[in-house]
Design a protein around this motif. Structure first.
Motif, mmCIF file in Angstrom:
data_model
loop_
_atom_site.group_PDB
_atom_site.id
_atom_site.type_symbol
_atom_site.label_atom_id
_atom_site.label_comp_id
_atom_site.label_asym_id
_atom_site.label_seq_id
_atom_site.Cartn_x
_atom_site.Cartn_y
_atom_site.Cartn_z
ATOM 1 N N MET A 70 -30.473 -14.141 7.845
ATOM 2 C CA MET A 70 -31.617 -14.437 7.321
ATOM 3 C C MET A 70 -31.613 -15.632 6.317
ATOM 4 N N ILE A 71 -32.478 -16.627 6.470
ATOM 5 C CA ILE A 71 -32.403 -17.728 5.645
ATOM 6 C C ILE A 71 -33.624 -17.313 4.489
ATOM 7 N N MET A 72 -33.243 -17.553 3.238
ATOM 8 C CA MET A 72 -34.322 -17.245 2.079
ATOM 9 C C MET A 72 -34.238 -18.349 1.234
ATOM 10 N N GLU A 73 -35.380 -18.626 0.605
ATOM 11 C CA GLU A 73 -35.465 -19.618 -0.612
ATOM 12 C C GLU A 73 -35.733 -18.962 -1.937
ATOM 13 N N ARG A 74 -35.245 -19.108 -2.892
ATOM 14 C CA ARG A 74 -35.063 -18.658 -4.259
ATOM 15 C C ARG A 74 -35.823 -19.495 -5.560
ATOM 16 N N LYS A 75 -36.793 -18.980 -6.070
ATOM 17 C CA LYS A 75 -37.439 -19.850 -6.961
ATOM 18 C C LYS A 75 -37.574 -18.999 -8.209
ATOM 19 N N ARG A 76 -36.910 -19.514 -9.198
ATOM 20 C CA ARG A 76 -36.758 -18.685 -10.351
ATOM 21 C C ARG A 76 -37.487 -19.368 -11.566
ATOM 22 N N MET A 77 -38.176 -18.863 -12.410
ATOM 23 C CA MET A 77 -38.745 -19.725 -13.607
ATOM 24 C C MET A 77 -39.389 -18.790 -14.492
ATOM 25 N N ASP A 78 -39.582 -19.391 -15.646
ATOM 26 C CA ASP A 78 -39.943 -18.686 -16.759
ATOM 27 C C ASP A 78 -41.293 -17.729 -16.768
ATOM 28 N N CYS A 79 -41.375 -16.747 -17.225
ATOM 29 C CA CYS A 79 -42.767 -15.877 -17.245
ATOM 30 C C CYS A 79 -43.252 -15.922 -18.553
ATOM 31 N N PRO A 80 -44.176 -16.641 -19.000
ATOM 32 C CA PRO A 80 -44.976 -16.788 -20.399
ATOM 33 C C PRO A 80 -45.813 -15.473 -20.656
ATOM 34 N N ALA A 81 -46.309 -14.644 -19.514
ATOM 35 C CA ALA A 81 -46.953 -13.429 -19.818
ATOM 36 C C ALA A 81 -45.985 -12.373 -20.467
ATOM 37 N N LEU A 82 -44.723 -12.476 -20.323
ATOM 38 C CA LEU A 82 -43.807 -11.580 -20.599
ATOM 39 C C LEU A 82 -43.132 -12.070 -22.026
ATOM 40 N N PRO A 83 -42.359 -11.322 -22.777
ATOM 41 C CA PRO A 83 -41.429 -11.711 -23.948
ATOM 42 C C PRO A 83 -40.600 -12.748 -23.730
ATOM 43 N N PRO A 84 -40.389 -13.593 -24.711
ATOM 44 C CA PRO A 84 -39.231 -15.051 -24.175
ATOM 45 C C PRO A 84 -37.864 -14.294 -23.727
ATOM 46 N N GLY A 85 -37.573 -15.281 -22.657
ATOM 47 C CA GLY A 85 -36.352 -14.931 -22.162
ATOM 48 C C GLY A 85 -36.247 -14.230 -20.801
ATOM 49 N N TRP A 86 -37.800 -13.757 -20.415
ATOM 50 C CA TRP A 86 -37.991 -13.210 -19.105
ATOM 51 C C TRP A 86 -38.085 -14.281 -17.983
ATOM 52 N N LYS A 87 -37.423 -13.770 -16.891
ATOM 53 C CA LYS A 87 -37.778 -14.638 -15.673
ATOM 54 C C LYS A 87 -38.155 -14.092 -14.757
ATOM 55 N N LYS A 88 -38.843 -14.764 -13.670
ATOM 56 C CA LYS A 88 -39.591 -14.318 -12.462
ATOM 57 C C LYS A 88 -39.065 -15.039 -11.253
ATOM 58 N N GLU A 89 -38.767 -14.211 -10.066
ATOM 59 C CA GLU A 89 -37.954 -14.856 -9.301
ATOM 60 C C GLU A 89 -38.746 -14.436 -7.958
ATOM 61 N N GLU A 90 -39.083 -15.543 -6.969
ATOM 62 C CA GLU A 90 -39.789 -15.372 -5.937
ATOM 63 C C GLU A 90 -38.755 -15.794 -4.900
ATOM 64 N N VAL A 91 -38.688 -14.881 -3.964
ATOM 65 C CA VAL A 91 -37.517 -15.035 -2.847
ATOM 66 C C VAL A 91 -38.655 -15.196 -1.501
ATOM 67 N N ILE A 92 -38.588 -16.326 -0.942
ATOM 68 C CA ILE A 92 -39.375 -16.530 0.341
ATOM 69 C C ILE A 92 -38.525 -16.415 1.602
ATOM 70 N N ARG A 93 -38.814 -15.774 2.584
ATOM 71 C CA ARG A 93 -37.966 -15.535 3.828
ATOM 72 C C ARG A 93 -38.487 -16.582 4.510
ATOM 73 N N LYS A 94 -37.395 -17.322 5.239
ATOM 74 C CA LYS A 94 -37.547 -18.652 6.137
ATOM 75 C C LYS A 94 -37.482 -18.289 7.204
ATOM 76 N N SER A 95 -36.840 -17.168 7.925
ATOM 77 C CA SER A 95 -36.425 -16.880 9.196
ATOM 78 C C SER A 95 -36.900 -15.417 9.442
ATOM 79 N N GLY A 96 -36.740 -15.095 10.843
ATOM 80 C CA GLY A 96 -36.757 -13.658 11.235
ATOM 81 C C GLY A 96 -38.262 -13.384 11.329
ATOM 82 N N LEU A 97 -38.503 -12.104 11.768
ATOM 83 C CA LEU A 97 -39.811 -11.488 12.112
ATOM 84 C C LEU A 97 -40.779 -11.505 10.812
ATOM 85 N N SER A 98 -40.022 -11.374 9.635
ATOM 86 C CA SER A 98 -40.979 -11.482 8.302
ATOM 87 C C SER A 98 -41.048 -13.035 7.664
ATOM 88 N N ALA A 99 -40.829 -14.024 8.406
ATOM 89 C CA ALA A 99 -40.993 -15.355 7.919
ATOM 90 C C ALA A 99 -42.054 -15.816 7.216
#
Length: 265
Positions: free
Chosen positions: A1-30
């Motif tokens: 399964m091919i997935m795309e990962r995007k990680r960025m800072d999360c300003p709503a949480l304390p400094p140093g916290w990261k948010k990661e969004e994993v997007i599925r590019k293939s399969g039934l849940s694409a």
């Protein structure tokens, strides 16, 4: 399964916290995506309850949206309104609109008319119409009404009515409270006149001579004086209601006038 990962800072949480969004590019849940959060030490969180348990009281996550990573106060307001409406409906409860009386439903033990259908033209079928429409009744079922009291929306028991002296109970364990319930039930169920037990034998042996279509009270008559007295009570009740409505209208008008003066000032 091919997935795309995007990680960025999360300003709503304390400094140093990261948010990661994993997007599925293939399969039934694409096209679908999963959101994760990482603490400054690299610990991974997959849900908001996990994040809330870890942060504790250091960060208020009541209006935090886990998917977008933003604080949304409007979401908290909607949840509060929903909880308030649910609590209000639970506190009030659903009104019991069932007006059926607590009469035991029994199967008929009497003989029912039987229709025999054959092809012989000389056969005749006799039907007792009176027996066919007659329904069995439980004697002294009014005793089931004993102890039942009506109440208002605040669950405060309403004051019991006082019956005229001319109404006297008939039958075992008779009381004014049971008689009042029996007369009210008869007025609710029957479309005919309420006369009471007209047979004098019912007082000696009510189990045999009782008229089940009438309440458990001696025969009574309504005089012209009784009618005039009742009309006076109705007139007084209507006058009291009219005065209360007028007072309420005047109070509302005065309150509106004060609000207008406050806005003008």
């Amino acid at each position: 399964m091919i997935m795309e990962r995007k990680r960025m800072d999360c300003p709503a949480l304390p400094p140093g916290w990261k948010k990661e969004e994993v997007i599925r590019k293939s399969g039934l849940s694409a096209g679908k995506s999963d959101v994760y959060y990482y603490s400054p030490t690299g610990k991974k969180f997959r849900s908001k309850p996990q994040l809330s348990r870890y942060l504790g009281n250091t960060v208020d996550l009541a209006c935090f949206d886990f998917r977008t990573g933003k604080m949304m106060p409007s979401k908290v307001q909607k949840n509060k309104q929903r909880l308030r409406s649910e609590n209000l409906s639970l506190s009030k409860g659903k009104p019991d609109l069932n007006t059926a009386l607590p009469i035991r439903q029994t199967a008929s033990i009497f003989k029912q008319p039987v229709t025999k259908v054959v092809n012989h033209p000389n056969n005749k079928v006799k039907t007792d119409l009176q027996r066919a429409t007659e329904q069995p009744r439980q004697l002294f079922w009014e005793k089931r009404l004993k102890g039942l009291r009506s109440s208002d929306v605040t669950e405060e028991v309403l004051r019991t009515m006082e019956l005229p002296k001319g109404l006297q109970s008939v039958g075992p364990d008779a009381s004014d409270e049971t008689l009042l319930s029996a007369i009210a039930s008869a007025l609710h169920m029957s479309s005919g006149p309420i006369t009471g037990q007209t047979s004098t034998a019912a007082e000696k042996n009510p189990a045999i001579w009782l008229n089940t279509s009438q309440p458990l009270c001696k025969a009574f008559t309504v005089t012209d004086d009784d009618i005039r007295e009742q009309e006076l009570k109705v007139y007084q009740a209507r006058r009291s209601l009219e005065e209360a409505l007028m007072a309420d209208g005047l109070a509302r008008a005065a309150e509106s006038a004060r609000e207008m003066e406050g806005k003008a000032a």
